[in-house]
Enzyme design. Structure first.
Site: not given
Ligand code: T1G
Length: 676
Positions: A111, A114, A134
């Site tokens: 997002g 996006e 995603e």
């Molecule tokens: N939502 C909520 N919490 C998140 C999060 C997210 N998207 N991404 C990371 N966290 C939390 C994670 O659980 C951890 O929490 C802390 O942040 C640090 O993350 C509508 C439907 C950005 C590359 O899939 O790939 O958008 O353990 O340990 O190694 O189309 O986080 O500290 O409590 O991973 O530096 C799409 C997911 C969502 C990206 C950073 N986005 N995140 O890596 O830190 S769906 C993703 C990552 C969406 C739309 C759709 C990685 C990072 P805690 P981390 P990092």
């Protein structure tokens, strides 16, 4: 400007700052600027302010902290919706009558990308990465990503980005038009404002109105190229269906198509499983009860004992991360062979473009071969990977105790032996820990860190941290036979053998497991590992089906025949000889031969694994159920779209599992029975 007071509380996750004729909308929602409901509300308020103010001629969207928006807030999924609809906010930004610039650093993902796509222009620092991951959550970009990306980067790049979910470095993103300009690494804020000011005379560029280019044929090519990898997954195909829809539907129709496909995935078990695993992997790194700021031991130099397959693979993990390794063998021929295998592996990777020749030489330069344990004296961490015999290990650790410097961590790569017994062969049991790598150790991501009764907290925490540093997914395990993974594996292998005695075939049982999504079934795995491991080597002593196969010289893939026959490419086919040997042995068992259903195979080989997981938790040998899921997905290839054994067990239902286990005469774990 703070966003408006919300019924529950006022949040400051989005603020605005006017700099002459430019309004900067700043998102600040640590740790990754996820698009939580109050961020969406803040964006709505901030852009409404910008659009209503005639003195504002252009808008910059930027983020505070370490990264641009990393996506929707995954923790909100499955909960009642709060705050403004994401698509509505994005449509408002896209329709702005003033140019909007997204200023990207860190990662713009999901997002987040996006949101950057509805901005009319994108500027990024060179270190930024952009993507729509995603699909790795069992989803698709559900806020216009599959419809807008093709209009910005073309069909081929858009289809590849959506279906694979990889992050693109900024330079690559710029090359395909996803980023319009690269900023200075340390001057994004200023460069973005200057770029926005340039664009005042150019005006907005709504992405939805941009022409769509490229060849839709890439979609079938991606399906063909990834058929094996995507076996059983729904999301990659849904992503491609949406990109394909963009090539033939008007934008608004395409958005409706995307919404329908997104909701299908969101409502399915695969996305629930993969989102569960996203958090499970991160949770596994946390050690309950330990202070967050516990000082870790400094690991500058590593020693590895044993230059065989495991010792070599373990060494590569550290060398690849620039950590020097002294590798010790007792016999020069074995040492030289082991070092040669390490070099060969790196050269093979270099041939595939993963390393340059200079990098290979650099990594090999960090490796010090030795025939003397004494050369490990200055190592901060020593990992033993010798023959799986308690006597041998106790002898080695006894010597390490007198050789290694005070404070060195002494780790065993044992795959099931008692780490406490090994620790007690030293005068420093507090410095002893298990570090169980999975073969091939330089490839498999799982690392079981086995916590002995006397293992010091900082030793445990250091082992977990160094595991993450070398790219592993580390899980804390307690001392028990087989720790977490292999202990559960044995509860699958034993009934699988029993089913052969009752009339099932290896191929039938393995097919149930591969249809389930496992990379291989119990007998394919036995052939890969080698049937002669642990065999007593007496062909006249035939007490099990495995003895019978070994007595006939069938040792598995290693000599081309085991439960299956193998060709020169190690492709297995059912073996008439193996089936005859099994039938001959079976006939001595006095068990009636009967047809066995696939469901019975699931109940007798998969349900016992769930049951064992509950026992492991009862005994405190794993911190949490999701850790067990992590072990099986990263150590054994359990299909991530099923979320690991414990998550899958919840989906199956405790009652159904307990009933089946009791029907098959299996002792049910009290905690599982209590859940039924
Ligand atoms: N939502 C909520 N919490 C998140 C999060 C997210 N998207 N991404 C990371 N966290 C939390 C994670 O659980 C951890 O929490 C802390 O942040 C640090 O993350 C509508 C439907 C950005 C590359 O899939 O790939 O958008 O353990 O340990 O190694 O189309 O986080 O500290 O409590 O991973 O530096 C799409 C997911 C969502 C990206 C950073 N986005 N995140 O890596 O830190 S769906 C993703 C990552 C969406 C739309 C759709 C990685 C990072 P805690 P981390 P990092």
């Amino acid at each position: 400007m703070a966003c408006a007071d919300i019924e529950e509380f006022t949040v400051q996750s989005v603020t605005t700052q006017k700099i002459d004729d430019i309004l900067v909308v700043l998102v600040d929602n640590p740790p990754v600027n996820a698009l939580s409901w109050h961020v969406r509300q803040g964006l709505k308020d901030g852009f409404e302010q910008a659009l209503a103010d005639d003195s504002v001629k252009a808008i910059v969207l930027r983020c505070a902290g370490s990264t641009f928006i990393a996506g929707a807030d995954i923790t909100e999924f499955g909960k009642p919706p709060q705050g403004p609809d994401f698509n509505a906010v994005l449509n408002m930004i896209e329709a702005a009558h003033k140019p909007v610039v997204a200023a990207i650093h860190g990662t713009a993902l999901g997002g987040g990308l996006e949101t950057a796509l509805v901005c009319h222009y994108r500027i990024a620092v060179p270190s930024a990465r952009l993507g729509v991951p995603e699909v790795k959550l069992g989803l698709l970009p559900g806020a216009g990503g599959t419809q807008r990306l093709p209009r910005v980067v073309g069909i081929e790049a858009a289809a590849t980005m959506c279906a694979l979910g990889e992050h693109l470095p900024a330079a690559k993103a710029a090359a395909i038009g996803l980023v319009d300009r690269l900023a200075g690494e340390d001057s994004l804020a200023e460069d973005a404002i200057a770029y926005a000011r340039e664009l005042i005379s150019v005006g907005p560029r709504p992405t939805r109105d941009r022409p769509l280019t490229g060849d839709v044929g890439v979609i079938e090519q991606l399906k063909a190229a990834n058929a094996k990898k995507w076996r059983g997954f729904d999301a990659p195909y849904a992503n491609l269906a949406c990109v394909e829809a963009a090539t033939r539907l008007p934008f608004d129709e395409g958005m409706k198509f995307e919404r329908t496909e997104f909701l299908k995935l969101m409502g399915g078990s695969q996305s629930a499983a993969q989102r569960h695993m996203f958090f499970a992997e991160r949770q596994a790194a946390k050690i309950d009860g330990l202070p967050k700021d516990l000082a870790l031991r400094n690991i500058q130099k590593v020693g590895v004992i044993g230059a065989g397959t495991m010792g070599g693979g373990i060494s590569m993990n550290f060398l690849s991360k620039g950590i020097p390794v002294t590798i010790v063998e007792m016999v020069k021929e074995n040492l030289d062979r082991g070092v040669g295998v390490i070099r060969k592996n790196y050269e093979n990777s270099a041939a595939k473009g993963r390393f340059t020749t200079e990098q290979v030489e650099g990594m090999m330069g960090l490796l010090t071969p030795s025939l003397a344990l004494e050369d490990l004296a200055d190592c901060d961490l020593v990992i033993e990977a010798v023959y799986e015999s308690m006597d041998v290990k106790k002898e080695v650790f006894g010597k390490l105790d007198s050789i290694c410097k005070p404070g060195a961590i002494l780790a065993s790569n044992t795959s099931y032996l008692d780490v406490d017994e090994i620790a007690d062969s030293t005068s420093r049991p507090q410095d002893v820990v298990g570090m169980h790598f999975f073969s091939p150790a330089n490839v498999m991501k799982l690392l079981e860190v086995v916590r002995g009764a006397k293992t010091a907290d900082d030793v445990l925490a250091t082992a977990m941290a160094i595991g993450k540093k070398i790219g592993k997914v580390a899980v804390v395990a307690g001392v028990c036979h087989g720790f977490i993974g292999n202990r559960m594996l044995s509860t699958r292998q034993q009934p699988a053998m029993q089913l052969l005695l009752e009339g099932a075939t290896p191929a039938q049982i393995d097919k149930v497991h591969t249809d389930f999504g496992m990379p291989m079934g119990p007998f394919q795995m036995s052939d890969l590992a080698g049937l002669d491991i642990g065999w007593h080597r007496d062909p006249s002593r035939i007490e099990t089906i495995r003895d019978a196969l070994c007595a006939a010289g069938r040792f598995g893939q290693k000599n081309g025949k085991g439960f299956y026959d193998y060709d020169e490419k190690r492709v297995g086919t059912p073996s008439a000889e193996a089936l005859a040997i099994i039938e001959e042995f079976r006939s001595t068992s006095n068990l009636p031969k009967r047809d066995i259903s696939d469901q019975e195979i699931v109940e007798r080989t998969l349900y016992p694994m769930v049951n064992e997981g509950y026992k492991i938790l009862q005994e405190g040998k794993a911190q949490r159920p999701s850790d067990i899921d992590v072990v099986w997905i990263y150590g054994y290839g359990w299909p991530i779209y099923r979320g690991g054994p414990m998550f899958w067990g919840d989906l199956e239902g405790a009652g159904k599992i307990v009933e089946a286990l009791e029907r098959h005469g299996v002792a049910v774990a009290e905690s599982l029975k209590a859940k039924a």
